[in-house]
Design a protein around this motif. Structure first.
Motif: not given
Length: 542
Positions: A296, A300, A304, A315
């Motif tokens: 994550q 991100r 995302n 996330v």
């Protein structure tokens, strides 16, 4: 030079051994007695160590060397929001070590009021210090000196300073004691932390002669450095402000850095994010597994949106913020930072990017390794299947820009080829990232006891003999089946693979640039695109 007085002998009578010993003892004794009366002792006595908040350039380092200094203390980080740049830099550490200095690292970002000390703040300080030291390849076993730069009372030491160092110890213990813990402070602070077994060596703030913690207290038994005098040495560009430190020899300082291996900046950053993930899950029950938290952090920025959330979970922004705080960054761009650029032995032309690799990895960690050799799985969409689907968006973009070929031509011109031409959405670099993400996820699933960073190291190793990443992907994902490789591509583009897979496939096409739909292209053309993927995979495996 002054001439001698008339008639005075030019030679002094030889000194007896006894009188020489007496003179040396008196001088030495005076310096010792002085340190009992005032914490600096004799501030003019010789010293081979110093510490400084100023960068040691070549000229400044030469100044220090020429006047006899051989060990230098430097700060690991800057104060957030401050204007003083006191952070030890990679190039500076090289200068000092290459000239023959040893170096002892110091951590101080606050530390001058009792409010800066608590168990939680000690943990945060240890995380920051560890990250700063590890990123510049300071070797294991080095002592980091954590500063207590005020004059705490006995109650403040027991109620705040000791818990602060207990927090430091908890982080260092989680990391197998990679770095040792030292303290900078008054004699009383250093003695109490030594007694509590929370500091292996002490850096005594001897210059603070008026501090109550230095009055009436002997030097701690574990003292390594004693700070005795503030001075500026050198001139011009070689001038540098220092604190003179007497050394006991208990801590010689580091004399070499860890060697820099292939992908060292990336792998060291990955180690740090992994360590933070392990710490995070120990204090945040119900969070995603550590390996997924790492993914994550890396994915991100570019991976995302709602599709990726549906594929691999949301996330954890609180974790991301924690890692950024440890790194001393308000943000960190995995596309721009050098620590996210990866040299891959199967793609030597240029570096590959961490964000896309970790998106592919995250999909498999979150949804599991697919078991159907020729059947695409939702987990695949985070990697190669998503890239293959987006080829339709790339084709339409190329057509809009004047490309005259059909979809089969476009596949032949771009698919798994190292080119950014023709709006290519699935080049060779993308597939290297996809295969590596799958291979690491598969290895981690088979042996989670080995941390994620070590599986990544293995995947990026150029050691021989080795299978390339395409062969490893083919063996595990298609179960050694050439027919399954072809079927994977065909079914991804032309088949029905379940409500979730089909829905995300349609969403990817509709939200891509430009927006397209599956029905814009014949099933025959889409199947041909999928077969090209299978053929290219078989060719790449070798």
């Amino acid at each position: 030079m002054r001439s001698r007085a008339p008639g005075r002998s030019a030679r002094r009578a030889p000194e007896s051994a006894a009188s020489s010993w007496t003179r040396r003892t008196l001088i030495s004794g005076a310096r010792t007695w002085s340190s009992l009366l005032v914490s600096t002792g004799d501030p003019d006595r010789p010293a081979r160590a110093c510490d400084t908040a100023t960068e040691a350039t070549v000229l400044r380092a030469e100044t220090l060397w020429d006047i006899g200094y051989r060990t230098v203390g430097r700060y690991l980080t800057n104060v957030a929001g401050g204007t003083l740049d006191k952070r030890l830099k990679n190039s500076e550490l090289d200068i000092l070590l290459q000239m023959g200095f040893t170096v002892f690292p110091i951590f101080q970002e606050v530390g001058n009021t009792v409010s800066a000390f608590s168990y939680a703040k000690g943990r945060a300080a240890a995380q920051r210090a560890f990250a700063a030291a590890y990123r510049i390849r300071i070797p294991a076993g080095t002592t980091i000196y954590f500063a207590v730069d005020f004059d705490p009372t006995g109650t403040e030491i027991t109620g705040s300073v000791i818990p602060y160092f207990q927090g430091i110890a908890s982080v260092m213990n989680q990391r197998a004691g990679y770095y040792r813990v030292g303290v900078y402070g008054t004699r009383n602070v250093c003695r109490q932390l030594d007694d509590a077994d929370l500091a292996g060596t002490s850096f005594v703030a001897g210059m603070s002669t008026g501090y109550s913690g230095n009055l009436g207290f002997a030097l701690p038994r574990n003292w390594a450095f004693d700070q005795i005098q503030e001075r500026t040495v050198g001139a011009g560009s070689g001038a540098i402000a220092i604190d003179k430190d007497v050394m006991s020899g208990r801590d010689p300082g580091l004399s070499a850095r860890d060697p820099e291996g292939a992908n060292d900046p990336f792998l060291r950053m990955l180690d740090l994010v992994w360590m933070e993930a392990l710490s995070w899950i120990s204090t945040h029950p119900g969070s995603a597994p550590a390996a997924e938290l790492v993914c994550q952090f890396y994915r991100r920025s570019a991976h995302n949106n709602e599709q990726f959330t549906a594929l691999m979970g949301e996330v954890d922004q609180a974790f991301v913020n924690e890692v950024l705080a440890v790194l001393g960054a308000t943000d960190w761009d995995p596309n721009a930072d050098a620590t996210a650029k990866i040299a891959h032995p199967d793609f030597p032309a240029r570096s590959i990017s961490a964000d896309h690799l970790f998106a592919a990895l995250n999909g498999y960690l979150h949804r599991g390794i697919p078991t159907g050799g020729g059947t695409p799985d939702t987990a695949d969409i985070g990697g190669w299947a998503g890239d293959l689907i987006s080829t339709l968006n790339g084709y339409q973009a190329a057509v809009n820009a004047g490309y005259a070929g059909n979809l089969g031509d476009y596949a032949a011109d771009t698919l798994l080829i190292d080119t950014d031409a023709l709006s290519n959405r699935f080049g060779l670099a993308d597939f290297v990232e996809d295969c590596t993400g799958f291979n690491v996820a598969n290895a981690y699933a088979l042996n989670p006891a080995v941390g994620l960073p070590d599986h990544m190291r293995q995947a990026l190793s150029a050691a021989t003999p080795r299978e390339n990443c395409f062969m490893r992907f083919w063996r595990s994902r298609t179960h050694d089946s050439s027919a399954s490789a072809t079927a994977l591509g065909e079914n991804t583009m032309a088949g029905s693979n379940g409500v979730l897979f089909d829905g995300i496939r349609s969403l990817l096409l509709l939200t891509g640039s430009p927006s397209v739909s599956l029905s814009d292209y014949s099933e025959q053309d889409r199947a041909a695109l999928g077969r090209t993927f299978g053929d290219r995979l078989l060719a790449l495996r070798g």
